[in-house]
Structures are given as C-alpha cells and as structure tokens.
Design an enzyme around this catalytic site. Structure first.
Site, PDB file in Angstrom:
ATOM      1  N   SER A 163     -24.905  63.509 -50.008  1.00  0.00           N
ATOM      2  CA  SER A 163     -25.424  64.874 -50.103  1.00  0.00           C
ATOM      3  C   SER A 163     -26.933  64.823 -49.903  1.00  0.00           C
ATOM      4  O   SER A 163     -27.401  64.277 -48.910  1.00  0.00           O
ATOM      5  CB  SER A 163     -25.029  65.497 -51.447  1.00  0.00           C
ATOM      6  OG  SER A 163     -25.426  66.857 -51.506  1.00  0.00           O
ATOM      7  N   HIS A 189     -22.707  66.624 -47.301  1.00  0.00           N
ATOM      8  CA  HIS A 189     -22.918  68.022 -47.667  1.00  0.00           C
ATOM      9  C   HIS A 189     -24.117  68.572 -46.906  1.00  0.00           C
ATOM     10  O   HIS A 189     -25.221  68.031 -46.991  1.00  0.00           O
ATOM     11  CB  HIS A 189     -23.180  68.152 -49.170  1.00  0.00           C
ATOM     12  CG  HIS A 189     -22.044  67.657 -50.006  1.00  0.00           C
ATOM     13  ND1 HIS A 189     -22.221  67.215 -51.289  1.00  0.00           N
ATOM     14  CD2 HIS A 189     -20.710  67.530 -49.747  1.00  0.00           C
ATOM     15  CE1 HIS A 189     -21.055  66.840 -51.801  1.00  0.00           C
ATOM     16  NE2 HIS A 189     -20.124  67.019 -50.871  1.00  0.00           N
ATOM     17  N   ASP A 282     -19.714  64.829 -56.850  1.00  0.00           N
ATOM     18  CA  ASP A 282     -18.686  64.752 -55.824  1.00  0.00           C
ATOM     19  C   ASP A 282     -18.520  63.315 -55.355  1.00  0.00           C
ATOM     20  O   ASP A 282     -19.495  62.602 -55.136  1.00  0.00           O
ATOM     21  CB  ASP A 282     -19.045  65.648 -54.631  1.00  0.00           C
ATOM     22  CG  ASP A 282     -17.898  65.778 -53.647  1.00  0.00           C
ATOM     23  OD1 ASP A 282     -16.736  65.807 -54.099  1.00  0.00           O
ATOM     24  OD2 ASP A 282     -18.159  65.854 -52.429  1.00  0.00           O
TER      25      ASP A 282
END
Length: 331
Positions: A163, A189, A282
């Site tokens: 991310s 992400h 995540d």
C-alpha cells in the site's frame, strides 16, 4: 477531535479553489495546521524549506515548475513526506505515478467540485501515516532477516500485497527476484483510477511486462499481474485469474487478504506470500492462511517500511514469517 500537537502541512496547487477545499477539509477534521500554501513548484520549494512541515500535499501540473520536478528537488535534500493530490483523469495519472517513483509516498484523488467529510478523513489518514518517522525503501535491501529465509524450491505462485510506499519498494523487490519462472500476483492499493498507470510504470521500471489482471487468464511461468482498480484478484485452483466485485460490506478492494487466501487454497504448500509497506492490516490474515497450509511467508521489516502498519500486523499474526530483505523472495 484529535489531541496533541497538530501536524504542520504545506498545500501546493495552482488552483486557489483546490487549496481552499483542502485547507477547509483538513481544518474541519482537526489536528492539522496549514502553515503555508504555494501555487507553483518554485514557490513550493521555498516555503517547504522555510517552514519544514510535517507533510506536504502536492499537485503535479503547475506553472513555473511542475510537481514531479519539485518532488525530486525536495526529496534530494529533505525527508519531508509528500502526498500527491492529482486529477485521476488520463492527463495526470501517469505523472502521479511517476511522482511516486520520484519520492512521493502516496496519491490522493483531487476534489473536483467539493470535498466530502469522508474524503477529508481519508486524506487526513494518509497525511498522518506519511508524517510518521520512516526509513527509506532502499534500506529493505540491507536489513538483516529477523527470522527464517524463504527457501522453498517448489513455489508455484507468489502473492504480494503493498500500500502506501509500495511502488518503489515493489520495483526494488521485483528487480531482485530470481525465481523468474514463478507467476506473481500483486495487490497494490492505489486511488481508484490510478491502477493502470501504476502497472504501466512498474513494467517500464523493472523491464518486464506487468499487465492488469484479466478475468479467466491462465497463469504462465514468469507472469507478473497487477490487480485492477475496484476488483478483487483471486487465483483459482485451476491456475486462472478470477476478478470479483466487492460486496456491499467490503471497504478494501482489491483485498490483499483475498488474494493470499486464494493462493493458499489453490496451491497449499507451494504457495508463497509477502506483505510490504502500508497502512492498516490488509494481507495479514491472508499471509496467515498461507502459513497454515505450509506455504512460504515473508514480511518487509517494519523498521524499513514507509508505513509500518501492514508489515507489523502480518509479522504479529505470522511469527514464523521471514522478515527483512529482498533476498527473502529472490532466492
């Protein structure tokens, strides 16, 4: 209302309207002090040098000097985190991703007609994460492993989750990976709309194709596939790509957990997963799934991550995962 010392922010955009939206949005969230604004890159460098803010929001298309050149100039001499605020339209997508490569830590979609409370909170989260003390992505290559290295010689598929701060770290990792005959699936992400530009940039950077995943595609040795915006990427037990829309209750899409879980279910002991820099958790549960079936697991050393939330969460849930270096997945 956040407590403690407010974060000092510089807003850079050639539009006074956008600067006003960002200022009002962050001030409404609370915990931020806008110490200066600038409308072009030259003025931005001057006020950033003067005020030494905790973080900066940066446009990419500006007169005098654009955001890309300005970011390069700033990160060359100062370690001030920069969040790019760019129009997700085609004209700025590629520039925004290039800005990540130049040293920005994340991209946020520029408000067009207004700045909702939810959008302001999301930008506030990015700025707070970016302003935390961090190490450079290059430190990943030098950090000693804290646990066992990945030594599986029969890995059939690798899933990677990243991310905030991920693009440069991913590029460094993929350039070093030696298992060139193993397919790799990536969840990075990004703000919706920037995924294709990221995939194109990554491929050009590492000198290998990194296309967006396509539903039904059969994985081949050496493939590197990137999850598209707003769809979950999963790998079936037939070795094919499945792209699935999010459910109404899911906020994270694409989900690293879902990618890694699908790889665990499809490949068992031949699965491998890696969680890199990023905000939140995540990938942690998905990596645990891979560990539970006897697959290979690795986590970026949290002290080397631009944002340590994801690697910290993964390391805590998979204590036997390899932690540290590019070499953990490049053997």
């Amino acid at each position: 209302m956040p407590t403690g010392k407010p974060l000092r922010i510089v807003i850079v955009d050639d539009s006074s309207f956008v600067r006003q939206l960002l200022r009002r949005g962050l001030e409404a969230v609370g915990g931020f002090e806008i110490v200066a604004e600038a409308s072009d890159g030259i003025a931005a460098e001057a006020v950033i040098t003067q005020h030494r803010p905790d973080a900066v929001t940066m446009d990419v298309l500006m007169p005098m000097r654009g955001g890309l050149e300005t970011i390069r100039a700033i990160v060359a001499v100062q370690r001030i985190p920069i969040v790019v605020v760019a129009d997700p339209g085609a004209g700025q997508r590629a520039l925004a991703v290039e800005a990540l490569a130049a040293g920005a830590v994340d991209v946020f979609a520029k408000p067009k007609n207004g700045f909702t409370e939810e959008a302001a909170r999301e930008l506030a989260i990015l700025l707070r994460a970016a302003a935390r003390p961090r190490a450079t992505p290059s430190a990943l290559a030098a950090a000693p492993p804290r646990s066992t290295r990945i030594t599986h010689r029969n890995v059939a598929c690798i899933g990677i989750v990243a991310s905030t701060g991920g693009p440069r770290t991913l590029a460094a990792l993929l350039e070093a990976v030696k298992m060139r005959n193993v397919p790799i699936a990536i969840v990075q992400h990004t703000t919706s709309g920037f995924g294709p530009a990221f995939a194109d940039w990554l491929g050009r950077t590492i000198g290998r194709p990194t296309p967006m995943a396509v539903d039904g595609y059969a994985l081949r040795p050496g493939d590197i596939l990137v999850a598209p915006d707003d769809y979950h990427l999963e790998i079936t037990n037939a070795g094919t790509v499945a792209l699935l829309p999010p459910t109404a209750k899911e906020r994270m899409c694409p989900s690293g957990d879902r990618l890694l879980r699908s790889i665990a279910e499809s490949y068992g002991t031949r699965s491998a997963g890696l969680v890199l820099t990023g905000l939140g958790a995540d990938g942690a549960d998905g990596l645990r799934c891979i560990a539970e079936v006897g697959g290979a697991t690795a986590v970026q050393a949290p002290e080397t991550a631009i944002v340590a939330g994801m690697p910290n969460a993964a390391a805590s849930r998979v204590p036997n995962a390899a932690v540290g270096t590019v070499a953990d997945l490049s053997t």
